[in-house]
Write a protein that holds these residues in place. Structure first.
Motif, PDB file in Angstrom:
ATOM      1  N   LEU A 296     -17.514 -20.943  -1.530  1.00  0.00           N
ATOM      2  CA  LEU A 296     -17.740 -20.713  -0.104  1.00  0.00           C
ATOM      3  C   LEU A 296     -16.451 -20.269   0.584  1.00  0.00           C
ATOM      4  CD1 LEU A 296     -20.083 -23.751   0.612  1.00  0.00           C
ATOM      5  CD2 LEU A 296     -20.734 -21.343   0.483  1.00  0.00           C
ATOM      6  N   GLY A 297     -15.325 -20.823   0.143  1.00  0.00           N
ATOM      7  CA  GLY A 297     -14.048 -20.382   0.699  1.00  0.00           C
ATOM      8  C   GLY A 297     -13.763 -18.926   0.393  1.00  0.00           C
ATOM      9  N   ASN A 298     -14.101 -18.496  -0.818  1.00  0.00           N
ATOM     10  CA  ASN A 298     -13.889 -17.085  -1.172  1.00  0.00           C
ATOM     11  C   ASN A 298     -14.868 -16.166  -0.454  1.00  0.00           C
ATOM     12  OD1 ASN A 298     -11.667 -17.449  -2.863  1.00  0.00           O
ATOM     13  ND2 ASN A 298     -12.937 -17.891  -4.641  1.00  0.00           N
ATOM     14  N   LEU A 299     -16.070 -16.647  -0.183  1.00  0.00           N
ATOM     15  CA  LEU A 299     -16.993 -15.852   0.644  1.00  0.00           C
ATOM     16  C   LEU A 299     -16.416 -15.660   2.039  1.00  0.00           C
ATOM     17  CD1 LEU A 299     -20.624 -17.145  -0.083  1.00  0.00           C
ATOM     18  CD2 LEU A 299     -19.611 -14.978  -0.783  1.00  0.00           C
ATOM     19  N   ALA A 300     -15.780 -16.708   2.565  1.00  0.00           N
ATOM     20  CA  ALA A 300     -15.179 -16.610   3.895  1.00  0.00           C
ATOM     21  C   ALA A 300     -14.065 -15.579   3.920  1.00  0.00           C
ATOM     22  CB  ALA A 300     -14.649 -17.975   4.319  1.00  0.00           C
ATOM     23  N   HIS A 306     -19.906  -9.035   0.881  1.00  0.00           N
ATOM     24  CA  HIS A 306     -21.193  -9.682   1.104  1.00  0.00           C
ATOM     25  C   HIS A 306     -22.363  -8.732   0.907  1.00  0.00           C
ATOM     26  CE1 HIS A 306     -19.817 -13.457   3.561  1.00  0.00           C
ATOM     27  NE2 HIS A 306     -18.988 -13.179   2.573  1.00  0.00           N
ATOM     28  N   ALA A 307     -22.238  -7.520   1.430  1.00  0.00           N
ATOM     29  CA  ALA A 307     -23.360  -6.578   1.366  1.00  0.00           C
ATOM     30  C   ALA A 307     -23.739  -6.265  -0.082  1.00  0.00           C
ATOM     31  CB  ALA A 307     -23.016  -5.299   2.117  1.00  0.00           C
ATOM     32  N   ALA A 308     -22.732  -6.053  -0.923  1.00  0.00           N
ATOM     33  CA  ALA A 308     -23.002  -5.740  -2.332  1.00  0.00           C
ATOM     34  C   ALA A 308     -23.635  -6.931  -3.045  1.00  0.00           C
ATOM     35  CB  ALA A 308     -21.714  -5.328  -3.035  1.00  0.00           C
ATOM     36  N   LEU A 309     -23.144  -8.125  -2.769  1.00  0.00           N
ATOM     37  CA  LEU A 309     -23.695  -9.328  -3.399  1.00  0.00           C
ATOM     38  C   LEU A 309     -25.115  -9.593  -2.916  1.00  0.00           C
ATOM     39  CD1 LEU A 309     -20.616 -11.747  -3.257  1.00  0.00           C
ATOM     40  CD2 LEU A 309     -21.305 -10.229  -5.117  1.00  0.00           C
ATOM     41  N   ARG A 310     -25.342  -9.418  -1.620  1.00  0.00           N
ATOM     42  CA  ARG A 310     -26.682  -9.641  -1.061  1.00  0.00           C
ATOM     43  C   ARG A 310     -27.690  -8.657  -1.663  1.00  0.00           C
ATOM     44  NH1 ARG A 310     -25.486  -8.566   3.669  1.00  0.00           N
ATOM     45  NH2 ARG A 310     -24.871 -10.677   4.269  1.00  0.00           N
ATOM     46  N   ARG A 454     -31.605 -16.154   1.315  1.00  0.00           N
ATOM     47  CA  ARG A 454     -32.098 -16.746   2.558  1.00  0.00           C
ATOM     48  C   ARG A 454     -31.555 -16.068   3.813  1.00  0.00           C
ATOM     49  NH1 ARG A 454     -33.374 -22.967   2.541  1.00  0.00           N
ATOM     50  NH2 ARG A 454     -32.936 -22.609   4.739  1.00  0.00           N
ATOM     51  N   TYR A 455     -30.309 -15.547   3.734  1.00  0.00           N
ATOM     52  CA  TYR A 455     -29.640 -15.165   4.978  1.00  0.00           C
ATOM     53  C   TYR A 455     -29.121 -13.733   4.969  1.00  0.00           C
ATOM     54  CZ  TYR A 455     -29.881 -20.199   5.376  1.00  0.00           C
ATOM     55  OH  TYR A 455     -30.348 -21.483   5.400  1.00  0.00           O
ATOM     56  N   ASP A 456     -29.239 -13.118   6.143  1.00  0.00           N
ATOM     57  CA  ASP A 456     -28.705 -11.771   6.339  1.00  0.00           C
ATOM     58  C   ASP A 456     -27.209 -11.806   6.613  1.00  0.00           C
ATOM     59  OD1 ASP A 456     -31.091 -10.400   5.984  1.00  0.00           O
ATOM     60  OD2 ASP A 456     -31.695 -10.699   8.060  1.00  0.00           O
ATOM     61  N   GLU A 457     -26.759 -12.870   7.269  1.00  0.00           N
ATOM     62  CA  GLU A 457     -25.334 -12.988   7.601  1.00  0.00           C
ATOM     63  C   GLU A 457     -24.874 -14.422   7.351  1.00  0.00           C
ATOM     64  OE1 GLU A 457     -24.252 -11.584  11.445  1.00  0.00           O
ATOM     65  OE2 GLU A 457     -25.318  -9.682  11.236  1.00  0.00           O
ATOM     66  N   ILE A 458     -23.692 -14.539   6.780  1.00  0.00           N
ATOM     67  CA  ILE A 458     -23.091 -15.839   6.503  1.00  0.00           C
ATOM     68  C   ILE A 458     -21.670 -15.806   7.049  1.00  0.00           C
ATOM     69  CG2 ILE A 458     -22.411 -17.480   4.710  1.00  0.00           C
ATOM     70  CD1 ILE A 458     -24.472 -15.961   2.880  1.00  0.00           C
ATOM     71  N   GLU A 459     -21.399 -16.673   7.991  1.00  0.00           N
ATOM     72  CA  GLU A 459     -20.073 -16.742   8.612  1.00  0.00           C
ATOM     73  C   GLU A 459     -19.468 -18.105   8.291  1.00  0.00           C
ATOM     74  OE1 GLU A 459     -16.915 -15.155  10.698  1.00  0.00           O
ATOM     75  OE2 GLU A 459     -18.859 -14.140  10.600  1.00  0.00           O
ATOM     76  N   ILE A 460     -18.303 -18.117   7.645  1.00  0.00           N
ATOM     77  CA  ILE A 460     -17.674 -19.369   7.240  1.00  0.00           C
ATOM     78  C   ILE A 460     -16.262 -19.422   7.807  1.00  0.00           C
ATOM     79  CG2 ILE A 460     -16.968 -20.801   5.286  1.00  0.00           C
ATOM     80  CD1 ILE A 460     -19.071 -19.305   3.598  1.00  0.00           C
ATOM     81  N   LYS A 461     -15.970 -20.506   8.516  1.00  0.00           N
ATOM     82  CA  LYS A 461     -14.634 -20.739   9.039  1.00  0.00           C
ATOM     83  C   LYS A 461     -14.265 -22.182   8.729  1.00  0.00           C
ATOM     84  CE  LYS A 461     -14.902 -17.358  12.806  1.00  0.00           C
ATOM     85  NZ  LYS A 461     -14.851 -17.151  14.278  1.00  0.00           N
ATOM     86  N   GLY A 462     -13.293 -22.363   7.846  1.00  0.00           N
ATOM     87  CA  GLY A 462     -12.957 -23.713   7.415  1.00  0.00           C
ATOM     88  C   GLY A 462     -14.146 -24.335   6.711  1.00  0.00           C
TER      89      GLY A 462
END
Length: 481
Positions: A296-300, A306-310, A454-462
């Protein structure tokens, strides 16, 4: 990638192992402070590579002085892929009580039993317990993915219910991990014991911390860490009641698994019980928490991928009749590569140790060194896995490094997060490779695929995550059944 030297390459230069252990007491103490405080583990090893112009050298590693009786901090550091790989040769190294160096936590933490991570392959109990563990994984193979997806679905559903579909994922995902591993590995339902369902993961966290904090760098509240965490072994009594609750939970809810350990693998009840707890709470839960939070930290950090993985996740799930399972994620080349690169950058167990069984010649890329029987060898993977002679741009996170399109499958033989090569034939009862060598990366891929399903957008901060639900116009797919 640069190929490793082959047997037909010119003879390597023979050299004495550089470095020193310093003055008694002062040398280990100085190295300990550099390791934990002034430099940090990675910089500690990197600076000594530069100093000695060698990836093999003598140094001290924690724990050390003042209150670690009988612990010898002297090691030979192995910090390139070629030298590090000697740690997998069971003819050369003895793994008896070397999980975290020359230090072993009090046996009270494991019911007076020496559990699997501290056994050498020559110990008769090693094969029995390793086969017991492999059997757990084999029996869970059909239920692992759906159990994991169902547990994580509950986590994401809970976060979605919060304002703005935003919330901290850290503790909820730990709870999900502990729940699905309990059910998958030992057949224990956490919901049958409300206290375990609510706080079992916290109990496991404390149990791990009290055993291994003297060897772990935190570097947040120095010098208090050096005074109160890194100077002596932590006692068992503060977490004794928690461990007894975990014991009771596994003993009752995992009775069928424990009975099998005794009947099929010749273990005593106590050996089966405390090894099952160690497998669940340390090897499995502890490792998965680290991997999932790093993913999850690397996704952030790498939103641009993200687009390629999704796209890949949804396409491969659709090709799998809409089912999210291991069959689907095995075909997700980019997502698997992202997981492998995460394991390269931050292996769950950063250090590996082994004691030389005999005198032997140890090779790095460019030199040969003589190792004496009884010397403790230490490899620090965050440095080893940045070996520039094996990995191009080794300090960069390259999400598709291990993809088939880049020929990355060839690199898997140098990916050592599991205490052995990812492409090897292990694990077996005759080695020390992680029993879940293949399951762990697939589980990481399953986590990513589920999020992008499940999700179109994933936003991770901390530790905070914001989730945008799949819209009606998006390609929707079924959850695992």
């Amino acid at each position: 990638m640069t190929s490793l030297p082959s047997s037909s390459a010119p003879a390597l230069q023979r050299s004495a192992i550089p470095g020193s252990y310093g003055w008694p007491v002062l040398g280990p103490l100085s190295d300990r402070l550099q390791y934990f405080w002034f430099q940090g583990p990675s910089s500690f090893f990197e600076k000594r590579i530069e100093k000695y112009n060698s990836t093999v050298f003598r140094t001290n590693v924690p724990p050390a002085f003042p209150f670690f009786g009988g612990v010898n901090p002297n090691v030979v550091a192995l910090l390139d892929v070629k030298s590090f790989s000697h740690l997998f040769d069971m003819d050369l190294v003895d793994k008896t009580e070397t999980l975290v160096g020359d230090f072993r936590p009090d046996l009270k933490f494991t019911g007076g039993i020496r559990v699997l991570p501290f056994l050498d392959t020559t110990d008769p109990k090693h094969a029995q317990i390793k086969n017991f563990c492999l059997d757990m994984l084999m029996r869970s193979s059909k239920t692992w993915a759906p159990t994991m997806v169902a547990a994580l679905d509950s986590t994401w559903d809970s976060i979605e219910s919060k304002k703005g579909s935003t919330g901290s994922y850290l503790l909820p995902i730990q709870q999900s991990i502990f729940s699905f591993l309990s059910r998958s590995l030992i057949g224990a339902d956490t919901t049958a014991v409300p206290e375990i369902h609510k706080s079992g993961h916290v109990m496991a966290d404390k149990w791990i911390a009290f055993q291994y904090l003297p060897t772990i760098s935190i570097n947040r509240v120095q010098p208090l860490e050096e005074l109160f965490i890194h100077s002596f072994s932590l006692p068992f009594w503060p977490i004794k009641s928690d461990y007894k609750k975990l014991e009771k939970f596994v003993e009752i809810q995992g009775k069928e698994t424990l009975d099998r350990g005794q009947k099929d693998f010749g273990l005593t009840k106590e050996e089966a019980l405390h090894n099952a707890i160690s497998i669940l709470a340390f090897s499995a839960y502890g490792g998965y928490v680290i991997l999932f939070t790093q993913l999850l930290g690397n996704l952030a950090t790498h939103k641009d991928v993200h687009a390629a993985l999704r796209k890949e996740a949804r396409e491969k799930i659709a090709e799998n009749n809409g089912d999210l399972n291991f069959d689907a994620v095995r075909k997700m080349d980019l997502i698997k590569s992202f997981v492998y690169e995460t394991l390269r950058f931050g292996p769950p167990i950063p250090s590996q140790f082994g004691r030389a069984r005999k005198d032997f010649d140890l090779s790095s890329h460019d030199k040969v060194f003589e190792v004496k029987k009884g010397e403790l060898l230490c490899g620090f993977q965050p440095v080893v896995m940045r070996d520039p002679k094996v990995f191009e741009n080794p300090n960069e996170f390259v999400y598709d490094r291990f993809s088939c399109a880049k020929g990355g499958e060839e690199l898997l033989k140098y990916l050592f997060w599991s205490n052995g090569p990812q492409s090897g034939t292990g694990p077996t009862a005759a080695d020390k490779q992680c029993p879940a060598k293949d399951v762990v990366p697939l589980s990481g891929a399953l986590l990513l695929a589920q999020l992008f399903q499940r999700y179109d957008e994933i936003e991770i901060k901390g530790s905070s995550i914001t989730l945008k639900k799949v819209s009606s116009g998006s390609t929707d797919v079924k959850k695992a059944e």
